[in-house]
Design a protein around this motif. Structure first.
Motif, short mmCIF file in Angstrom:
data_model
loop_
_atom_site.label_atom_id
_atom_site.label_comp_id
_atom_site.label_asym_id
_atom_site.label_seq_id
_atom_site.Cartn_x
_atom_site.Cartn_y
_atom_site.Cartn_z
N ALA A 59 0.84 -1.20 0.00
CA ALA A 59 0.00 0.00 0.00
C ALA A 59 0.88 1.26 0.00
O ALA A 59 0.56 2.25 -0.67
N GLU A 60 1.99 1.22 0.73
CA GLU A 60 2.90 2.37 0.75
C GLU A 60 3.61 2.54 -0.60
O GLU A 60 3.82 3.66 -1.05
N TRP A 61 3.97 1.42 -1.23
CA TRP A 61 4.58 1.52 -2.57
C TRP A 61 3.57 2.12 -3.54
O TRP A 61 3.92 2.88 -4.43
N LYS A 62 2.29 1.78 -3.36
CA LYS A 62 1.25 2.32 -4.26
C LYS A 62 1.20 3.84 -4.18
O LYS A 62 0.92 4.50 -5.18
N CYS A 63 1.51 4.42 -3.03
CA CYS A 63 1.54 5.89 -2.92
C CYS A 63 2.64 6.47 -3.80
O CYS A 63 2.49 7.58 -4.32
#
Length: 132
Positions: A59-63
């Protein structure tokens, strides 16, 4: 006359060498380049193995990659892990994984450049353009 666009680079760009994209895949190259960037910052933490590591959840990589789904990011990361270019580990029950790059496992620049030149000269028109 309009001289700029909000879609052209006025923000921090993602950059990737075409030869790296040829060698490992475009999505993989973008992720690898971003991890390389973070490893070079103070965000990278040195672990007991002497390597610098960075962590993120999908989810953080998606940011950082809002143009991809989490599934696309997962597939690219797994591809790099299978190739043993990207090393990862998970600590405890945290959903974040720690990542580092095995730079020795990267394809040689000569391999990637050879294939890039080969692709570019695949048609007579392309070969002519390369010789200019």
């Amino acid at each position: 006359m309009k001289t700029g666009s909000r879609l052209l680079i006025d923000e921090h760009p993602l950059q990737v060498l075409p030869s790296l994209a040829v060698a490992v895949g475009l999505n993989e190259a973008i992720i690898l380049q971003q991890i390389h960037y973070w490893l070079g910052t103070k965000s990278g933490e040195i672990k007991e193995d002497g390597r610098r590591w960075v962590f993120n959840s999908y989810a953080e990589w998606k940011c950082q990659f809002p143009f991809w789904s989490e599934d696309t990011i997962y597939r690219a990361v797994r591809s790099l892990e299978r190739k043993k270019i990207l090393l990862s580990r998970q600590e405890g029950n945290d959903r974040r994984k720690w990542y580092t790059i095995d730079y020795d496992a990267l394809p040689s620049p000569h391999f990637a450049e050879f294939h890039l030149r080969k692709m570019r000269s695949s048609t007579p028109q392309d070969a002519e353009m390369l010789n200019r």
